[in-house]
Design an enzyme around this catalytic site. Structure first.
Site, PDB file in Angstrom:
ATOM      1  N   GLU A 273      36.549   8.979 -50.104  1.00 52.69           N
ATOM      2  CA  GLU A 273      38.058   7.604 -50.814  1.00 52.69           C
ATOM      3  C   GLU A 273      38.744   7.293 -49.868  1.00 52.69           C
ATOM      4  O   GLU A 273      39.296   8.251 -48.971  1.00 52.69           O
ATOM      5  CB  GLU A 273      38.526   8.297 -52.402  1.00 52.69           C
TER       6      GLU A 273
ATOM      7  N   CYS B 208      47.014   5.999 -52.895  1.00 50.47           N
ATOM      8  CA  CYS B 208      45.993   4.788 -52.082  1.00 50.47           C
ATOM      9  C   CYS B 208      46.471   3.555 -53.322  1.00 50.47           C
ATOM     10  O   CYS B 208      45.521   2.250 -52.821  1.00 50.47           O
ATOM     11  CB  CYS B 208      44.458   5.719 -52.262  1.00 50.47           C
TER      12      CYS B 208
END
Length: 515
Positions: A272, A306
């Protein structure tokens, strides 16, 4: 409660400090955990509060040999000691209950060593409890199904089934910005799936991860199934290249992910890798609600998220209204000590990171961007900043800022906003504000991202959803049950029943040999 100050513990702040008690933390038994033992050798890696530089504690400087020993011990344990699914589920259920009882202590550790405010840290603990609960409940994902031998010519006289089995040993490499929940997102699914795990938490926030390892041990996770090694020369490379590591789960930056993939070779990698998230505000949107959501989504955890809103594309008819509301909302935010309840935005993880954000904003200003609020740094703090008139070549547009900066840009045609939103190497999440359901779905179909959020920004996630993105935002999906599937593989069991004639022989007999 007493506090160790040299063995992975936290040191209290100055006398009289009441906003936050650093003494309410774990008495960690060591600075690394492997071979079923806490280690205290070479406790030279310092952990400091990013806000004031106060030394919080130390952890072990480990070696590649420590990594080899950690992996080898887990491998032997998995060969020799069975850990049934029921026991795995019960351990994770106990871990969730233990964490609920220790929520204040864990929030204190998170806020002390990270850049989260105490309020943000408490919310992270609650999410981690949910992640552990979901991990225990994901035991059902390990079920399989029967194989359709009766429906195949090659299957006559056979029956079988498949179920899911652990991949083996998982290397879990986690970042600083969610030092508890992102650890749980890797360890919870790995353990319920029957794997062993070597955790490498961020060297900036290792105390939370080490405390979580102790929590798992207290909950009944076998000591031979887990290890944690924080830092040391060659440690990361030794972990990802160890031939007995079967899967790497990494959260961090794309450049680091490239190095991992290059070094690790042919093994399964889940990654990720962040985002450069856009929100589109259409002409028919509720401008006030959109602006409020943008402020909340852009500046949480000082933008070190994020899912943070980085680029906002607003229809020209609403541009001034949305910009005014975003600026007003940003000015209302309180930057200050992360341990005070009234603080909205704490520091970045280091002064170096704050300087990097400062450099990117100065670059945008030099290229013609306008700063409407913010644009100032004080130590590791960077004031929440709203920009307009930003050229598309600037880093605050092209790359992930990972700081409290949002750019607001006008558009006339929706297709131009969609094209601009997609014009990045990332594709994690995006938000769309519109009152038109058909418009929302049409835009969502064209956005090349892992999630599109309607009438909210990109900053939305629940821990059960498949989480990840396209392009350079990562490989694979997190989200507990989805991670369980990634960390297990289907295994077939086939039984040959007493033979009569084969299916092919029967077929030939019915066709007189003609094909």
């Amino acid at each position: 409660m007493t506090t160790k100050t040299t063995v992975g513990g936290l040191r209290p702040k100055s006398a009289g400090e009441t906003a936050y008690q650093r003494t309410q933390v774990a008495d960690l038994q060591g600075g690394a955990f492997f071979e079923s033992t806490w280690h205290t050798t070479d406790m030279t890696v310092e952990v400091r509060d990013p806000e004031d530089g106060l030394l919080l504690g130390t952890v072990c400087s480990s070696t590649p040999e420590d990594v080899r020993r950690a992996v080898a011990h887990i491998h032997r344990h998995m060969q020799e000691v069975d850990w049934p699914l029921r026991q795995r589920r019960e351990s994770l259920e106990r871990a969730a209950a233990l964490l609920r009882g220790q929520s204040a202590r864990f929030a204190n550790i998170i806020a002390a060593e990270s850049s989260k405010t105490i309020n943000e840290a408490e919310r992270e603990v609650l999410r981690c409890i949910e992640t552990l609960r979901l991990s225990a409940a994901a035991s059902g994902e390990l079920q399989g199904e029967t194989l359709a031998f009766e429906d195949s010519l090659a299957g006559t006289g056979k029956l079988g089934w498949y179920n899911r089995k652990p991949v083996g040993i998982v290397a879990a490499i986690t970042p600083f910005n969610d030092p508890l929940n992102l650890v749980a997102h890797k360890l919870g699914p790995a353990l319920i799936g029957g794997n062993g795990v070597v955790l490498k938490p961020s060297g900036r926030t290792p105390l939370t991860g080490l405390a979580f390892i102790q929590l798992l041990l207290d909950a009944g996770v076998p000591a031979g199934r887990v290890a944690a090694i924080v830092a040391g020369p060659g440690v990361s490379e030794a972990l990802v290249t160890d031939p007995q590591v079967d899967l790497i789960s990494f959260t961090g930056g794309p450049k680091t992910a490239d190095r991992i993939a290059s070094s690790a070779g042919a093994k399964k990698i889940l990654s990720e890798l962040g985002g450069n998230n856009a929100t589109i505000v259409c002409a028919d949107a509720n401008a006030g609600e959109a602006a409020q959501a943008i402020v909340a989504g852009a500046f949480g955890v000082a933008g070190q998220n994020c899912l943070s809103v980085q680029r906002v594309y607003v229809h020209i008819s609403l541009f001034d209204r949305v910009l005014d509301d975003v600026v007003r909302g940003t000015k209302a935010l309180r930057s200050g000590p992360k341990l005070e309840r009234t603080t909205d935005i704490g520091p970045l993880i280091s002064e170096a990171e704050a300087r990097r954000v400062e450099d990117w904003v100065e670059e945008a200003k030099a290229a013609g961007a306008t700063v409407h609020v913010g644009g100032r740094r004080h130590g590791a703090h960077y004031a929440p900043t709203v920009l307009t008139d930003v050229p598309s070549a600037c880093r605050v547009i092209r790359e992930e800022v990972f700081g409290p900066v949002v750019s607001v840009l006008p558009f006339i045609e929706v297709q131009d906003a969609v094209r601009a939103a997609n014009d990045t190497e990332f594709g994690l999440q995006a938000g769309v504000f519109t009152e038109s359901f058909s418009e929302a779905l049409a835009i969502a179909e064209k956005l090349h991202v892992g999630s599109v959020v309607i009438n909210e920004t990109s900053d939305v996630r629940i821990d059960s959803m498949p989480f990840g993105g396209f392009k350079r935002s990562g490989v694979g999906r997190e989200g507990v049950k989805h991670t369980v599937r990634e960390m297990t593989e289907p295994k077939n069991t086939i039984i040959q029943l007493p033979k009569t004639s084969s299916g092919w022989q029967q077929f030939a007999a019915t066709t007189n040999g003609a094909v």
